[in-house]
Design a protein around this motif. Structure first.
Motif, PDB file in Angstrom:
ATOM      1  N   ARG A  28       0.819  -1.071  -0.087  1.00 34.64           N
ATOM      2  CA  ARG A  28       0.000   0.021  -0.283  1.00 34.64           C
ATOM      3  C   ARG A  28       0.680   1.273   0.003  1.00 34.64           C
ATOM      4  NH1 ARG A  28      -4.214  -1.888   4.484  1.00 34.64           N
ATOM      5  NH2 ARG A  28      -3.814   0.291   5.043  1.00 34.64           N
TER       6      ARG A  28
ATOM      7  N   LEU B 215      -0.399 -10.647  -7.613  1.00 30.15           N
ATOM      8  CA  LEU B 215      -1.738  -9.862  -7.588  1.00 30.15           C
ATOM      9  C   LEU B 215      -1.709  -8.566  -7.178  1.00 30.15           C
ATOM     10  CD1 LEU B 215      -4.117 -12.475  -5.738  1.00 30.15           C
ATOM     11  CD2 LEU B 215      -4.360 -11.752  -8.045  1.00 30.15           C
TER      12      LEU B 215
ATOM     13  N   SER C 272      -1.213 -20.590 -15.043  1.00 34.12           N
ATOM     14  CA  SER C 272      -2.457 -20.209 -14.348  1.00 34.12           C
ATOM     15  C   SER C 272      -2.441 -18.725 -14.593  1.00 34.12           C
ATOM     16  CB  SER C 272      -2.550 -20.595 -12.953  1.00 34.12           C
ATOM     17  OG  SER C 272      -1.346 -20.077 -12.155  1.00 34.12           O
TER      18      SER C 272
ATOM     19  N   LYS D 134      -6.533 -25.755  -5.861  1.00 29.66           N
ATOM     20  CA  LYS D 134      -5.838 -26.753  -6.613  1.00 29.66           C
ATOM     21  C   LYS D 134      -5.787 -26.434  -7.985  1.00 29.66           C
ATOM     22  CE  LYS D 134      -6.787 -30.514  -3.484  1.00 29.66           C
ATOM     23  NZ  LYS D 134      -7.807 -31.326  -2.729  1.00 29.66           N
ATOM     24  N   ALA D 135      -6.618 -25.788  -8.459  1.00 37.32           N
ATOM     25  CA  ALA D 135      -6.585 -25.412  -9.907  1.00 37.32           C
ATOM     26  C   ALA D 135      -5.801 -24.158 -10.196  1.00 37.32           C
ATOM     27  CB  ALA D 135      -7.992 -25.003 -10.553  1.00 37.32           C
ATOM     28  N   GLN D 136      -5.094 -23.511  -9.103  1.00 35.30           N
ATOM     29  CA  GLN D 136      -4.264 -22.435  -9.274  1.00 35.30           C
ATOM     30  C   GLN D 136      -5.111 -21.432  -9.964  1.00 35.30           C
ATOM     31  OE1 GLN D 136      -0.210 -23.274 -10.822  1.00 35.30           O
ATOM     32  NE2 GLN D 136      -0.077 -24.735  -9.351  1.00 35.30           N
TER      33      GLN D 136
ATOM     34  N   TRP E 286      -5.828 -18.426  -9.425  1.00 35.18           N
ATOM     35  CA  TRP E 286      -5.608 -17.219  -8.321  1.00 35.18           C
ATOM     36  C   TRP E 286      -6.603 -15.925  -8.467  1.00 35.18           C
ATOM     37  CZ3 TRP E 286      -3.564 -20.151  -5.079  1.00 35.18           C
ATOM     38  CH2 TRP E 286      -2.495 -21.123  -5.501  1.00 35.18           C
ATOM     39  N   GLN E 287      -6.689 -15.420  -9.779  1.00 38.06           N
ATOM     40  CA  GLN E 287      -7.461 -14.498 -10.043  1.00 38.06           C
ATOM     41  C   GLN E 287      -8.973 -14.639  -9.487  1.00 38.06           C
ATOM     42  OE1 GLN E 287      -5.720 -12.695 -13.537  1.00 38.06           O
ATOM     43  NE2 GLN E 287      -4.651 -14.759 -13.260  1.00 38.06           N
TER      44      GLN E 287
ATOM     45  N   GLU F  64      -9.007 -14.335  -5.747  1.00 39.51           N
ATOM     46  CA  GLU F  64      -8.909 -13.096  -5.434  1.00 39.51           C
ATOM     47  C   GLU F  64     -10.431 -12.538  -5.239  1.00 39.51           C
ATOM     48  OE1 GLU F  64      -6.595 -12.081  -3.710  1.00 39.51           O
ATOM     49  OE2 GLU F  64      -6.797  -9.731  -4.089  1.00 39.51           O
TER      50      GLU F  64
ATOM     51  N   LYS G  29     -12.679 -13.861  -2.519  1.00 36.51           N
ATOM     52  CA  LYS G  29     -12.157 -13.009  -1.373  1.00 36.51           C
ATOM     53  C   LYS G  29     -12.767 -11.630  -1.365  1.00 36.51           C
ATOM     54  CE  LYS G  29      -7.936 -12.013  -0.375  1.00 36.51           C
ATOM     55  NZ  LYS G  29      -6.382 -12.280  -0.207  1.00 36.51           N
ATOM     56  N   GLU G  30     -12.757 -10.995  -2.368  1.00 36.57           N
ATOM     57  CA  GLU G  30     -13.142  -9.754  -2.384  1.00 36.57           C
ATOM     58  C   GLU G  30     -14.712  -9.528  -2.181  1.00 36.57           C
ATOM     59  OE1 GLU G  30     -12.125  -6.353  -3.850  1.00 36.57           O
ATOM     60  OE2 GLU G  30      -9.941  -7.127  -3.143  1.00 36.57           O
TER      61      GLU G  30
ATOM     62  N   LYS H  58      -6.584 -15.231   6.967  1.00 25.61           N
ATOM     63  CA  LYS H  58      -6.558 -14.641   5.831  1.00 25.61           C
ATOM     64  C   LYS H  58      -7.540 -13.264   5.446  1.00 25.61           C
ATOM     65  CE  LYS H  58      -3.782 -17.280   2.769  1.00 25.61           C
ATOM     66  NZ  LYS H  58      -2.801 -17.456   3.803  1.00 25.61           N
TER      67      LYS H  58
ATOM     68  N   GLU I 197      -6.537 -10.224   7.243  1.00 26.91           N
ATOM     69  CA  GLU I 197      -5.794  -9.674   6.596  1.00 26.91           C
ATOM     70  C   GLU I 197      -6.452  -8.950   5.241  1.00 26.91           C
ATOM     71  OE1 GLU I 197      -1.769 -12.466   6.907  1.00 26.91           O
ATOM     72  OE2 GLU I 197      -3.065 -12.412   5.158  1.00 26.91           O
TER      73      GLU I 197
ATOM     74  N   ASP J   5      -7.034  -4.766   5.039  1.00 30.45           N
ATOM     75  CA  ASP J   5      -6.603  -4.099   3.916  1.00 30.45           C
ATOM     76  C   ASP J   5      -7.503  -3.136   3.468  1.00 30.45           C
ATOM     77  OD1 ASP J   5      -4.379  -3.943   2.078  1.00 30.45           O
ATOM     78  OD2 ASP J   5      -5.763  -5.168   0.506  1.00 30.45           O
TER      79      ASP J   5
ATOM     80  N   ASN K 214       0.239 -19.094  12.502  1.00 30.09           N
ATOM     81  CA  ASN K 214       1.967 -19.448  13.180  1.00 30.09           C
ATOM     82  C   ASN K 214       2.271 -18.011  13.867  1.00 30.09           C
ATOM     83  OD1 ASN K 214       2.733 -17.228  11.195  1.00 30.09           O
ATOM     84  ND2 ASN K 214       3.526 -18.723   9.784  1.00 30.09           N
TER      85      ASN K 214
ATOM     86  N   LYS L  87       2.962 -31.995   1.207  1.00 31.91           N
ATOM     87  CA  LYS L  87       2.855 -31.866  -0.360  1.00 31.91           C
ATOM     88  C   LYS L  87       1.484 -32.114  -0.852  1.00 31.91           C
ATOM     89  CE  LYS L  87       7.695 -31.683  -1.170  1.00 31.91           C
ATOM     90  NZ  LYS L  87       8.954 -32.424  -1.053  1.00 31.91           N
TER      91      LYS L  87
END
Lengths: 478, 365
Positions: free
Chosen positions: A46, A226, A242, B176-178, B180-181, B184, B187-188, B212, B215, B219, B239, B358
């Motif tokens: 940010r 991202l 991907s 699993k399918a990667q 990512w977008q 995202e 999540k949004e 997650k 965070e 944001d 953690n 893994k």
């Protein structure tokens, strides 16, 4: 133990979440690497607009001077590392210990980075096609009587980096004189080079915020991709796939680079033996610009035998041996898996491991252990079937498939994606077809090995075009 | 170890807790293996045993007579085989575990989730989790226990819980399918809904969410500025570095409570944070005697490791609704010593069992 912090907008931060880096020879801990959480990366990003403004205030001319100073510092000075310091020799030893790259090879890669930093102006000249760089300072300008303006596409450039070879880091260096803060996610086996480059830049006078370093897991890497306006992503075929289609991420996947011999040059293959061997084996065969294929319109068997004979003579050596030409695998299980995969695929008819015969009885095995390190001996596979899976394979050791096809047309049709092609032909028609072949990215016409990179040329996309877009611009007379 | 306990005055408490556990084990085993009260699954299973649970189990250590619980037994039906006869006429909930794919594992509930969360609710600070204030539950919903449990927690403390849908199985598929977008975007979508609720309802002072999502929420907004005073955080792995990041940067000044919830076990609170030592290690203590953690050698599940040593987590659940002896969890951590509020063993730095690392996607939502 040596502790390597994150560099949050340039400021060291020791995380409670760490990864222990171990010596590939002994398994002994070498360092404790701080890992960043995805949320921390997002939060820090940010601030990038503000950091970019500070970098913007430094003229390109000064940034180029900083690159020059950073080159000298990176090459020859003791620089901060964690709570201590690092000499150039210590850097090479640490690099060897955790990434398996022999010290002599590390030194050659170091030279590449130094060369790039020293010649940054020429590199930018190539990437910008000779733009008067003052245009970037002012936001617009005039060159050759034309008005020019470039719109910045991002407040920062993210880079998810590989472990394979330090030379690859030369690719993101131009972002600094292009006034774009860097957000780096190094490979967890090789944080050494980006960390040392960052320290060299700070010592050379770069505002610290301009380089951030976040060793992290996959989630952290994803966050970098991202959330930075533009990014570079080095990964394997599946992971980069991907992100395909996202204009924001420049993809650096497998190279599948090749040497291509056509017609009379295929007849005269002996003249190019050195070029083929070097293209496969230079830098331990670890780079995307190493050839993983020799495609020819004739003499496939003879080429395979001759290349195999040369490559089979390369011996694994300890990492500190100045003659070392092979890199050790940091994870022996990976070496075993690769070797097993090659053997499995050799069961599919149409391919033969030519090096196996050449290695001699005592050295028949591809997988060997020397000085506590696991190596794969160079491997040449003669693929009689151009569709054989090994004809389209790339591994992080000297490996190549030799494929013979009937014609130039068939060759160019079947080679598949090729990051670097060294194409050897004397025929104008063939040359035209090579120049228009959509499967080839970087093209070396003539006897230039695949690994010989001209750094002022684009590499899987042009970094300047990735970071800036030319826009229409007019300004009323004062 | 006993010296440490004696010095800190804990020894008597530990012994009392242990006696209470042994007594509880006898009662619960007697209940589950009594044909009048037990569930069909255990009554049938008992026919395979070469011991009589009601006669031979005299304390916790005797649970070794049972085979290790296998979570595979919980996949598929008939789910009523898990309903104790004593509760046959009661309304039954069924909760499914986690975000994994395949046939889900089901656990039946009558009131266990309420009891577990009431126990924890009684430990919450009235200053930071004010009674009567409302909650936002921003975590996995659907067939998961958390959704109802947090609602009950809010109600138990006199508040109302607002919810947002979140399907962790879809999240796992995207990872699993990667994709990512898309992840995202999802999540949004989740965060946007949470923000709308937070902005529309000033009565909300408390949040349950995952690391997650916390965070992602931070944001977008400053939670202290929105009046949030207490955060209950769990649902996925957390953690020490996240704990520190949350306290120092994400939500400074807000009461931040890491919890380890588990459909099969219940709810484990964490060791209270010590402002002086600023030790961010997260140590969870099970709700003894209803549940027990044993930290054991992964190659010899009967050998409990020493304090501070790493081992695999064996979970035992001992309620009238569910009996789960010595289930080998997919987690590992360091065995933690008893402390004043929780005078029994806990586990520090809980994380995915390294040998599984893994193959399983965790902590993604």
């Amino acid at each position: 133990m040596l502790r390597i912090p994150l560099l949050r907008a340039g400021e060291p931060y020791f995380s409670l979440n760490v990864e222990t880096l171990r010596d590939v020879r002994t398994g002994e801990p070498v360092a404790e690497l701080s890992l960043a959480g995805a949320g921390m990366i997002a939060r820090d990003l940010r601030r990038m607009a503000e950091i970019r403004r500070r970098l913007d205030a430094v003229p390109v001319r000064e940034l180029l001077a900083i690159c020059g100073r950073a080159a000298r510092l990176f090459a020859g000075e003791t620089l901060p590392l964690g709570e201590g310091e690092q000499t150039p020799e210590a850097y090479l030893a640490q690099l060897a210990a955790t990434s398996g790259m022999p010290i002599a090879m590390g030194r050659a890669n170091m030279a590449k980075i130094v060369h790039n930093l020293e010649n940054m102006e020429a590199i930018l000249g190539g990437l910008t096609r000779g733009l008067d760089l003052r245009v970037l300072d002012r936001g617009y300008g005039e060159q050759d009587g034309r008005r020019l303006s470039y719109l910045r596409q991002a407040d920062s450039l993210g880079a998810v980096l590989p472990n394979n070879s330090p030379g690859v880091h030369a690719l993101w260096l131009p972002a600094i004189p292009l006034k774009t803060p860097l957000v780096l996610k190094p490979g967890t086996m090789e944080p050494w080079t980006p960390y040392r480059i960052a320290q060299a830049f700070y010592a050379a006078g770069l505002p610290r915020g301009a380089i951030s370093l976040y060793p992290a897991d996959h989630a952290g890497a994803t966050e970098v991709l991202l959330r930075t306006g533009r990014a570079m992503f080095f990964g394997d075929a599946r992971t980069v796939e991907s992100w395909r289609g996202s204009g924001k991420v420049q993809l650096h996947g497998p190279g599948w680079s090749k040497v291509l011999l056509f017609d009379r040059r295929a007849e005269g293959w002996r003249d190019h033996l050195e070029l083929m061997v070097g293209s496969i084996a230079k830098n331990g065969g670890r780079s995307c610009i190493n050839a993983s294929g020799i495609w020819t319109t004739g003499h496939g068997d003879a080429i395979a035998e001759a290349v195999a004979e040369r490559l089979a003579a390369i011996e694994p050596r300890p990492l500190d041996d100045p003659r070392a030409e092979l890199c050790a695998f940091p994870d022996p299980a990976v070496a075993r898996a690769i070797s097993a995969m090659i053997d499995d695929q050799l069961q599919i008819p149409g391919a033969e491991d030519v090096t196996a015969r050449r290695r001699g009885a005592a050295r028949r095995r591809r997988l060997v252990e020397v000085d506590g390190c696991t190596f794969l001996r160079p491997t040449v596979v003669r693929c009689h079937d151009p569709g054989h899976p090994l004809a389209a394979s790339e591994f992080v050791f000297p490996f190549a498939a030799v494929v013979e096809v009937a014609s130039a047309d068939e060759l160019l049709e079947r080679i598949g994606p090729t990051l670097v092609a060294t194409a050897l032909t004397d025929d104008d028609e063939t040359r035209y077809k090579i120049l228009t072949c959509p499967r080839i990215d970087r093209l070396n016409l003539g006897t230039i090995p695949t690994y010989q990179i001209s750094w002022d040329q684009p590499h899987e996309g042009n970094l300047f075009d990735h970071l800036y877009q030319q826009r229409a611009f007019q300004i009323a007379a004062a | 170890m006993s010296d440490v306990l004696a010095e800190s005055g804990l020894e008597a408490k530990v012994a009392a807790a242990r006696a209470r556990l042994d007594e509880h084990v006898r009662r619960i085993v007697a209940w589950h293996f009594d044909p009048r009260t037990g569930c069909p699954f255990w009554l049938e299973k008992a026919e395979e045993f070469d011991f009589d649970p009601r006669r031979d189990v005299r304390g916790f250590d005797d649970l070794k007579l049972f085979p290790h619980f296998e979570d595979e037994w919980l996949r598929g039906g008939p789910v009523r085989r898990w309903v104790p006869k004593a509760f046959a006429d009661r309304p039954i909930y069924v909760f499914e575990t986690g975000g994994s794919t395949g046939i889900p594992k089901s656990r039946i509930n009558v009131r266990d989730f309420e009891i577990d969360y009431e126990q924890l609710a009684d430990q919450l600070s009235d200053a930071t989790f004010p009674r009567g204030s409302d909650w936002l539950m921003l975590g996995p919903t659907g067939p998961r226990r958390l959704r109802l449990a947090i609602e009950h927690l809010a109600q138990y403390r006199g508040g109302i819980a607002f919810h947002v849908d979140l399907d962790p199985r879809w999240v796992t598929k995207l990872v699993k399918a990667q994709r990512w977008q898309e992840l995202e975007a999802y999540k949004e979508h989740t965060i946007d809904q949470g923000l709308k609720i937070l902005r529309a309802h000033e009565s909300i002072r408390c949040i349950f969410t995952t690391p997650k999502l916390l965070e992602a929420l931070c944001d977008k907004v400053s939670l202290p500025r929105l009046g949030i005073t207490g955060i209950f955080c769990g649902g996925t792995e957390m953690n020490a570095e996240f704990h520190r990041f949350a306290r120092e940067e994400l939500v400074p000044g807000i009461d931040f409570l890491p919890v380890y919830g588990n459909t099969l076990m219940g709810l484990a609170p964490s060791k209270p944070f010590d402002e002086k030592s600023r030790d961010y290690t997260i140590t969870y203590y099970p709700p003894s005697p209803r549940a027990v953690f044993e930290i054991v050698d992964p190659d010899d599940l009967d050998r409990v490791v020493g304090y501070g040593e790493t081992g695999r987590v064996l979970l035992t659940t001992l309620t009238e609704e569910f009996f789960m002896p010595r289930f080998a969890e997919r987690d590992e951590g360091e065995r933690a010593a008893p402390i004043e509020p929780y005078p029994w063993d806990g586990v520090s730095n809980l994380r995915l069992f390294s040998r599984f690392k893994k193959s399983v996607a965790v902590g993604v939502y």
